[in-house]
Design an enzyme around this catalytic site. Structure first.
Site, PDB file in Angstrom:
ATOM      1  N   HIS A 414       0.811  -1.206   0.000  1.00 39.77           N
ATOM      2  CA  HIS A 414       0.000   0.000   0.000  1.00 39.77           C
ATOM      3  C   HIS A 414       0.854   1.270   0.000  1.00 39.77           C
ATOM      4  O   HIS A 414       0.330   2.385  -0.246  1.00 39.77           O
ATOM      5  CB  HIS A 414      -0.933   0.007   1.225  1.00 39.77           C
ATOM      6  CG  HIS A 414      -2.211   0.742   0.991  1.00 39.77           C
ATOM      7  ND1 HIS A 414      -2.429   1.543  -0.114  1.00 39.77           N
ATOM      8  CD2 HIS A 414      -3.353   0.827   1.722  1.00 39.77           C
ATOM      9  CE1 HIS A 414      -3.631   2.075  -0.058  1.00 39.77           C
ATOM     10  NE2 HIS A 414      -4.227   1.656   1.059  1.00 39.77           N
ATOM     11  N   ASP A 418      -2.238   2.110  -4.635  1.00 37.85           N
ATOM     12  CA  ASP A 418      -3.470   2.520  -3.969  1.00 37.85           C
ATOM     13  C   ASP A 418      -4.554   1.478  -4.201  1.00 37.85           C
ATOM     14  O   ASP A 418      -4.448   0.610  -5.075  1.00 37.85           O
ATOM     15  CB  ASP A 418      -3.933   3.885  -4.480  1.00 37.85           C
ATOM     16  CG  ASP A 418      -2.970   5.003  -4.097  1.00 37.85           C
ATOM     17  OD1 ASP A 418      -2.318   4.867  -3.036  1.00 37.85           O
ATOM     18  OD2 ASP A 418      -2.860   5.984  -4.858  1.00 37.85           O
TER      19      ASP A 418
END
Length: 443
Positions: A414, A418
């Site tokens: 992450h 995204d």
């Protein structure tokens, strides 16, 4: 003529040193012998001189040989750029056994692969220098092999066992054994002893199993490597997993319709993995950030796609790499997967075949896994998890029908990727697998 030339040289230059070439075609290795009673000469002559048969000087023997040229030593080979040492796992031969040239005699277990130590010459194993469990490096001597010894018969055919009854003792020894034989006394019946019942432990103390029911073995190097990498992955990446489900009806029908013709033309079976690899290639091309990696304060985007395929073996998990999958068709991918899987199960994978990789696919469905959250294979940024195909009720055109469904999971870093890119990536794989015609039309 050769002897006259050598004599002339000694008479003219008494301080010369004789250099004997190993080969008659090309001077490769030199061994100098200093004549008795003469001072040392600083620069050896690089010529070839032939000595008479009665000369006390012997030719230089090959590498890893003793002075008489009969004994050779097997050493640990080069194990790869990133591998500095390994563990001597086991010996494939025993002292006294016959071995041929380049025949494996021992196995070295490294962090990634298992490497064979081969015999440099044909002969008989004299002895082992190293022991099982030792940590060895490239060039470490493992065994000594004699090229002229005869194999030990004990390893070829075991000697016939003779009964002690067939070899009678001499008369004197018989008398002595009869005199020394103890007299047999009748066994006395022992009276039963009263034993006190064991004290009951308090209920607060845990009842632990006895130690004799446990086994302690050293952890293999491959398992250590896997454990360290997975733990480092958890400590480094900000891992997040997103899920989706795929209707496998069309893909399974495609396999059923063309499996025979596919095998007839390409000599390999059409599996599900090739379809998911092609779907992953299409998804990586649509979302190139998933194919990228963080390097310090920079992001490296790769314009090539090397897919790593996780393979479970008896020794642990290995992840060989299929190179340039964006340039392959279904048949090339299936052949590459089959070749790497066979090498993984036999321990024949090389370091180069597991190095690199930009994206990993793990198929836990072959073991019956319904759903899981795979761990990223560092230094990559994402991994796709496949699972088992199960008939489940789904709604199609307002009706509840049974369809072969598979859960798929994408674990991603992450920090770089995204949620939007991850969801679109997984959605692309779902669309391509459910309708493989999209690959043909590139839509």
């Amino acid at each position: 003529m050769a002897s006259r030339l050598a004599t002339r040289l000694l008479l003219r230059r008494p301080t010369a040193t004789i250099c004997i070439s190993r080969s008659c075609r090309r001077v490769r290795h030199f061994s100098t012998q200093l004549l008795e009673g003469l001072p040392r000469y600083s620069k050896p002559t690089r010529g070839r001189y032939f000595l008479p048969n009665a000369s006390p000087y012997q030719l230089w023997s090959r590498s890893f040989s003793s002075e008489n040229g009969d004994l050779v030593e097997a050493v640990v080979p080069f194990m790869g750029e990133s591998v500095t040492d390994g563990t001597l796992a086991n010996f494939l031969k025993k002292p006294g056994e016959r071995v041929e040239a380049d025949e494996p005699i021992a196995q070295i277990e490294t962090d990634k692969v298992t490497i064979d130590v081969a015999s440099p010459e044909a002969g008989v194993i004299e002895k082992f220098i190293a022991s099982e469990g030792d940590t060895v490096t490239p060039g470490t001597k493992v065994a000594v092999i004699s090229k002229s010894a005869v194999p030990n018969e004990a390893h070829v055919s075991p000697p016939e066992e003779t009964s002690w009854k067939e070899t009678p003792l001499p008369p004197e020894e018989k008398d002595n054994t009869e005199e020394k034989s103890p007299k047999v006394e009748p066994v006395k019946k022992q009276e039963p002893k009263l034993t006190t019942p064991p004290l009951k432990s308090s209920s607060s103390e845990p009842q632990l199993p006895p130690k004799d029911r446990e086994r302690r073995v050293p952890m293999p190097r491959l398992r250590k490597r896997v454990a360290n990498r997975l733990k480092d992955s958890q400590n480094t990446f900000a891992m997040l997993t997103t899920f989706n489900e795929v209707d496998m009806t069309n893909m399974m029908k495609l396999r059923s319709d063309y499996k025979d013709k596919f095998v007839e033309k390409h000599d390999v079976k059409l599996g599900l993995m090739s379809c998911f690899v092609k779907a992953a290639v299409s998804a990586l091309q649509n979302q190139p950030v998933v194919n990228a990696v963080i390097d310090g304060d920079d992001i490296i985007y790769r314009d090539y796609i090397d897919i790593s395929v996780a393979v479970g073996t008896s020794k642990g998990l290995v992840v060989p790499v299929i190179r340039d999958t964006d340039r392959m068709n279904f048949a090339d991918i299936e052949k590459g997967i089959n070749s790497l899987a066979k090498k993984a199960n036999t321990g024949a994978l090389s370091i180069d075949e597991m190095a690199g990789g930009t994206f990993t696919i793990s198929n836990g469905g072959v073991y019956g896994s319904l759903i899981s959250t795979p761990i990223i294979n560092p230094p990559q940024s994402a991994i796709l998890g496949m699972h088992s195909i199960v008939q489940r009720p789904v709604v199609m055109d307002g009706k509840v029908v049974a369809r072969p469904m598979m859960y798929i999971a994408l674990t991603y870093d992450h920090r770089l990727i995204d949620g939007r890119e991850a969801v679109l990536f997984l959605r692309r794989i779902k669309d391509v697998v459910e309708d493989p015609r999209r690959l043909l039309l590139d839509i």
